[in-house]
Design an enzyme around this catalytic site. Sequence first.
Site, PDB file in Angstrom:
ATOM      1  N   GLU A  99       0.835  -1.212   0.000  1.00  0.00           N
ATOM      2  CA  GLU A  99       0.000   0.000   0.000  1.00  0.00           C
ATOM      3  C   GLU A  99       0.863   1.253   0.000  1.00  0.00           C
ATOM      4  OE1 GLU A  99      -4.212  -0.398   0.491  1.00  0.00           O
ATOM      5  OE2 GLU A  99      -2.789  -0.819  -1.113  1.00  0.00           O
TER       6      GLU A  99
ATOM      7  N   THR B 272     -13.901   3.883 -13.766  1.00  0.00           N
ATOM      8  CA  THR B 272     -12.896   3.613 -12.735  1.00  0.00           C
ATOM      9  C   THR B 272     -13.068   2.246 -12.082  1.00  0.00           C
ATOM     10  OG1 THR B 272     -11.776   4.596 -10.812  1.00  0.00           O
ATOM     11  CG2 THR B 272     -14.181   4.646 -10.814  1.00  0.00           C
TER      12      THR B 272
END
Length: 212
Positions: free
Chosen positions: A97, A202
């Site tokens: 992340e 998206t």
Amino acid sequence: ANIDSTFEYALKAYMLFRESKWKEMFLFYVDAIRSHLKVGPWYYDVHMDSGTVVWPLYNSLQSFWPGVEALAGDVSTTSETLRAFLGVFRLFGAVPEGFNVLAGGVQSGQRGYPLRPELAESVYYLFRATRDVSFKESAKDMVLALEMHTRSPCGYSGLDDVELRTPNDRMESFFLSETLKYLFLVFDDENVFNRRFFVFNTEAHPFPLHER
């Protein structure tokens, strides 16, 4: 600020509706991003008022950006960025992340990998734009890494730690709808989405583009 979709939709709204205001908005964003965030091939978090670097991080969600730039027609600059991102993937066989660029390691508290699609998305767009086989090889490496590090008896598991490769027993829905879709499309030239004109939103839902 979790507004990455704003940048993406500005370009895709222009592609769908051909209204100049969306193109102008996207170009405004691109200029600001390149002026204030770009450091070599990377993009850092900066203070909104001063422009001072706050975090010299590669955040996994940034991985969508090379694909957007490629979709807009810029492949030279954005290829360098994608190769830098892929370098992080090759270190761990997954994208954490957060990766601290200056320290050269995983950012504390951001060690997980929830099977995100953004890197696969950009690999897909860059491969389609350039036909550079190295991007296709990268997609192959991503598939093999998924099989090696995240396969479980009933699906694929995200990782709590990309270095220890500890599974978190969780498969997000975007893994099926986005991550695997983009990887599949890299290898399937005859797929209808590669042979006709579509734009993906998206969440990787396809919308047909019509001539105007």
